[in-house]
Design a protein around this motif. Structure first.
Motif, mmCIF file in Angstrom:
data_model
loop_
_atom_site.group_PDB
_atom_site.id
_atom_site.type_symbol
_atom_site.label_atom_id
_atom_site.label_comp_id
_atom_site.label_asym_id
_atom_site.label_seq_id
_atom_site.Cartn_x
_atom_site.Cartn_y
_atom_site.Cartn_z
ATOM 1 N N ALA A 165 0.768 -1.198 -0.068
ATOM 2 C CA ALA A 165 -0.067 0.007 0.075
ATOM 3 C C ALA A 165 0.768 1.245 -0.048
ATOM 4 C CB ALA A 165 -1.025 -0.109 1.224
ATOM 5 N N ALA A 166 1.835 1.252 0.818
ATOM 6 C CA ALA A 166 2.760 2.422 0.973
ATOM 7 C C ALA A 166 3.528 2.564 -0.446
ATOM 8 C CB ALA A 166 3.868 2.394 1.972
ATOM 9 N N GLN A 167 3.922 1.395 -1.071
ATOM 10 C CA GLN A 167 4.713 1.522 -2.237
ATOM 11 C C GLN A 167 3.977 2.059 -3.332
ATOM 12 O OE1 GLN A 167 6.410 -2.087 -4.560
ATOM 13 N NE2 GLN A 167 8.289 -1.367 -3.581
ATOM 14 N N GLU A 168 2.564 1.651 -3.531
ATOM 15 C CA GLU A 168 1.688 1.990 -4.687
ATOM 16 C C GLU A 168 1.304 3.390 -4.455
ATOM 17 O OE1 GLU A 168 0.710 0.684 -7.174
ATOM 18 O OE2 GLU A 168 2.029 -1.245 -6.900
ATOM 19 N N SER A 169 1.445 3.984 -2.973
ATOM 20 C CA SER A 169 1.037 5.415 -2.633
ATOM 21 C C SER A 169 2.218 6.296 -2.859
ATOM 22 C CB SER A 169 0.364 5.589 -1.220
ATOM 23 O OG SER A 169 -0.640 4.440 -1.297
ATOM 24 N N GLY A 170 3.284 5.685 -3.156
ATOM 25 C CA GLY A 170 4.471 6.470 -3.618
ATOM 26 C C GLY A 170 5.588 6.882 -2.099
ATOM 27 N N ASP A 171 4.956 6.159 -1.074
ATOM 28 C CA ASP A 171 5.690 6.330 0.185
ATOM 29 C C ASP A 171 6.872 5.359 0.226
ATOM 30 O OD1 ASP A 171 6.858 6.947 2.687
ATOM 31 O OD2 ASP A 171 5.023 7.107 3.537
ATOM 32 N N LEU A 172 7.759 5.376 -0.578
ATOM 33 C CA LEU A 172 8.825 4.216 -0.507
ATOM 34 C C LEU A 172 9.620 4.110 1.034
ATOM 35 C CD1 LEU A 172 10.286 4.506 -3.947
ATOM 36 C CD2 LEU A 172 8.461 3.333 -3.248
ATOM 37 N N PRO A 173 10.156 5.105 1.661
ATOM 38 C CA PRO A 173 10.824 4.935 2.895
ATOM 39 C C PRO A 173 9.685 4.063 3.793
ATOM 40 C CG PRO A 173 11.108 7.119 2.115
ATOM 41 C CD PRO A 173 9.863 6.415 1.322
ATOM 42 N N ALA A 174 8.482 4.219 3.957
ATOM 43 C CA ALA A 174 7.524 3.684 4.659
ATOM 44 C C ALA A 174 7.427 2.190 4.171
ATOM 45 C CB ALA A 174 5.973 4.388 4.713
ATOM 46 N N SER A 175 7.537 2.168 2.753
ATOM 47 C CA SER A 175 7.369 0.618 2.164
ATOM 48 C C SER A 175 8.445 -0.250 3.008
ATOM 49 C CB SER A 175 7.533 0.533 0.851
ATOM 50 O OG SER A 175 7.140 -0.775 0.454
ATOM 51 N N ALA A 176 9.750 0.509 2.841
ATOM 52 C CA ALA A 176 10.972 -0.383 3.224
ATOM 53 C C ALA A 176 10.926 -0.504 4.824
ATOM 54 C CB ALA A 176 11.991 0.461 3.045
ATOM 55 N N GLU A 177 10.209 0.583 5.554
ATOM 56 C CA GLU A 177 10.240 0.164 7.098
ATOM 57 C C GLU A 177 9.283 -0.718 7.342
ATOM 58 O OE1 GLU A 177 8.196 2.861 10.832
ATOM 59 O OE2 GLU A 177 8.696 4.076 8.925
ATOM 60 N N PHE A 178 8.087 -0.980 6.526
ATOM 61 C CA PHE A 178 7.315 -1.992 7.022
ATOM 62 C C PHE A 178 7.898 -3.416 6.509
ATOM 63 C CE2 PHE A 178 3.755 1.290 5.949
ATOM 64 C CZ PHE A 178 3.731 1.601 7.041
ATOM 65 N N LEU A 179 8.529 -3.738 5.420
ATOM 66 C CA LEU A 179 9.148 -4.798 5.095
ATOM 67 C C LEU A 179 10.273 -5.173 6.107
ATOM 68 C CD1 LEU A 179 9.741 -4.232 1.118
ATOM 69 C CD2 LEU A 179 8.032 -5.728 2.226
ATOM 70 N N GLU A 180 10.831 -4.509 6.788
ATOM 71 C CA GLU A 180 11.660 -4.651 7.846
ATOM 72 C C GLU A 180 11.145 -5.332 8.705
ATOM 73 O OE1 GLU A 180 14.752 -4.362 7.998
ATOM 74 O OE2 GLU A 180 15.710 -2.580 7.083
ATOM 75 N N GLN A 181 9.769 -5.211 8.948
ATOM 76 C CA GLN A 181 9.049 -5.848 10.199
ATOM 77 C C GLN A 181 8.577 -7.343 10.182
ATOM 78 O OE1 GLN A 181 9.255 -3.793 12.700
ATOM 79 N NE2 GLN A 181 9.865 -2.370 11.287
ATOM 80 N N ILE A 182 8.902 -7.697 8.760
ATOM 81 C CA ILE A 182 8.569 -9.248 8.595
ATOM 82 C C ILE A 182 9.469 -10.122 9.433
ATOM 83 C CG2 ILE A 182 8.496 -10.741 6.536
ATOM 84 C CD1 ILE A 182 7.676 -8.625 4.803
ATOM 85 N N PRO A 183 8.761 -10.971 10.140
ATOM 86 C CA PRO A 183 9.666 -12.078 10.958
ATOM 87 C C PRO A 183 10.412 -13.089 10.164
ATOM 88 C CG PRO A 183 7.391 -12.481 11.241
ATOM 89 C CD PRO A 183 7.390 -11.222 10.135
ATOM 90 N N ASP A 184 11.393 -13.632 10.622
ATOM 91 C CA ASP A 184 12.226 -14.407 9.827
ATOM 92 C C ASP A 184 11.513 -15.884 9.446
ATOM 93 O OD1 ASP A 184 14.313 -12.979 9.989
ATOM 94 O OD2 ASP A 184 15.288 -14.041 11.750
ATOM 95 N N ASP A 185 10.442 -16.217 10.109
ATOM 96 C CA ASP A 185 9.754 -17.454 9.905
ATOM 97 C C ASP A 185 8.346 -17.257 8.862
ATOM 98 O OD1 ASP A 185 8.011 -15.927 11.546
ATOM 99 O OD2 ASP A 185 7.589 -17.543 13.114
ATOM 100 N N PHE A 186 8.388 -16.258 8.515
ATOM 101 C CA PHE A 186 7.215 -15.827 7.556
ATOM 102 C C PHE A 186 7.584 -16.711 6.053
ATOM 103 C CE2 PHE A 186 5.534 -13.062 4.153
ATOM 104 C CZ PHE A 186 4.464 -13.255 4.094
#
Length: 396
Positions: free
Chosen positions: A81-102
């Motif tokens: 959602a952040a990437q498609e809205s043009g907020d790339l820093p937020a998109s990166a921040e959200f991807l950082e939260q993904i746990p290792d076991d996902f």
């Protein structure tokens, strides 16, 4: 009427069963409710994604992560959602939260590394994410490839060699990675300075990028201008080396210039102040060889030259240097053979650097690399490139 002696324990057993059953039902009910809510959030997110309603997707996925912070899929939806809205820093921040076991963690982190290298222009974070991927699964080809390309781009030749070898050892190499064994000594990408300059605009004090900038400007012939250019670059190299005395790329680049200018005392000082980590660097051994020769010790010079070859057999400069030592030692046959190997490597390097598509080298080029590895005695490259080409290695 009094109860029978066995009635009381029976009631306790019945009560225990009822309590346990209630707990099981409660746990099952809780699990069912949780799964039901996850399905609801997932369905709402997918619907919003399919409709391209990025505001709705952001709102629903935010609620989902607030309720279930370890939900990898929810963070993926937020990042999208952040990437498609043009907020790339937020998109990166959200991807950082993904746990290792996902189950999609590696794919998500590959996307995250892409964001960091470009367009966010934060390559140090891109490297960190790729290394995290390899910590999870060291056989991810794309992560190795991106690290190799970045190290080549920033002229971190020591790190590049280690990364290429690691990828090959894991059987996670791209076939064009074998090019580096031949091209690395003189490889400077045409857009290196442009990209490093762009990265520095985001992190202007990042040591790795400051060092890369001066290395590129020192080595790239397109950047050289004026009679005082090398003197100016030498001073810039010295200034940075004072700040970062353990950096092997700065030290070896400066040593090459100082030795080329015949400054024996300057070479001695740089060799003596070298960190312990420089002990296995092929360039340091080549300079030690030059220093021994300049001080009238041809035996030590030859020994050091052969050490340089042992650490990096496929650098044609090492063989050319050895040929010169052997000529001075009146060993014409051995000198001619070393010079032949040097010319083979130099000509092959020229061919590989001129490829229109270096990421997809023709088989003939790869066979040339294999033949050069066999000529140099690089068993590691021979064995593994033979595997890739489905041919038998021919050991000298």
């Amino acid at each position: 009427m009094f109860p029978s002696p066995s009635a009381k324990p029976i009631r306790w057993i019945v009560l225990l069963i009822l309590v346990t059953a209630t707990g099981v039902v409660g746990a099952w009910s809780s699990a069912w409710w949780k799964q039901s809510r996850i399905k609801e959030y997932s369905a709402l997110c997918r619907d919003a994604k399919d409709r391209g309603d990025w505001n709705e997707l952001a709102a629903v996925s935010e609620k989902w992560t607030a309720w279930q912070p370890d939900a990898g899929q929810a963070w993926v939806f937020r990042a999208l959602a952040a990437q498609e809205s043009g907020d790339l820093p937020a998109s990166a921040e959200f991807l950082e939260q993904i746990p290792d076991d996902f189950e999609g963690a590696i794919a998500a982190r590959l996307e995250l590394s892409t964001l960091y290298f470009e367009p966010l222009n934060r390559p140090i974070d891109g490297v960190r994410v790729c290394e995290r991927i390899l910590d999870t699964n060291p056989e991810i080809v794309a992560a190795h490839q991106r690290l190799c390309h970045y190290f080549a781009m920033t002229l971190q030749r020591s790190r590049l060699l280690r990364q290429v070898r690691e990828s090959i050892a894991r059987k996670a190499e791209t076939v064009d990675g074998y090019n580096y064994f031949v091209t690395l000594p003189d490889l400077v990408f045409s857009d290196s300075l442009q990209r490093v300059t762009r990265w520095l605009e985001v992190t202007p004090d990042e040591p790795e990028l400051l060092i890369a900038s001066v290395l590129i400007r020192t080595r790239d012939d397109k950047q050289k201008s004026g009679n005082d250019y090398e003197a100016l670059m030498t001073q810039e190299l010295r200034t940075l080396l004072q700040r970062f005395p353990d950096d092997i790329e700065l030290r070896t680049t400066l040593l090459e210039i100082v030795s080329r200018n015949g400054d024996v005392a300057g070479v001695e000082q740089l060799l003596e102040s070298a960190p312990q980590s420089a002990g296995d660097d092929y360039r340091m051994w080549r300079i030690r060889s030059w220093y021994s020769l300049a001080n009238g010790d041809p035996e030590a010079a030859e020994k050091a030259a052969r050490e340089a070859i042992r650490f990096y057999p496929m650098d044609w400069h090492n063989w050319q240097h050895l040929a010169g030592i052997l000529r001075q030692a009146n060993q014409p046959v051995e000198a001619a053979e070393a010079q032949r190997i040097a010319m083979f490597g130099k000509e092959l390097q020229g061919v590989l650097l001129s490829l229109l598509d270096p990421h997809n080298p023709p088989r003939a080029a790869l066979e040339g690399i294999l033949e050069f590895a066999q000529t140099c005695g690089d068993d590691f490259v021979m064995e593994n490139l033979s595997r890739r080409l489905h041919v038998s290695a021919k050991f000298p």
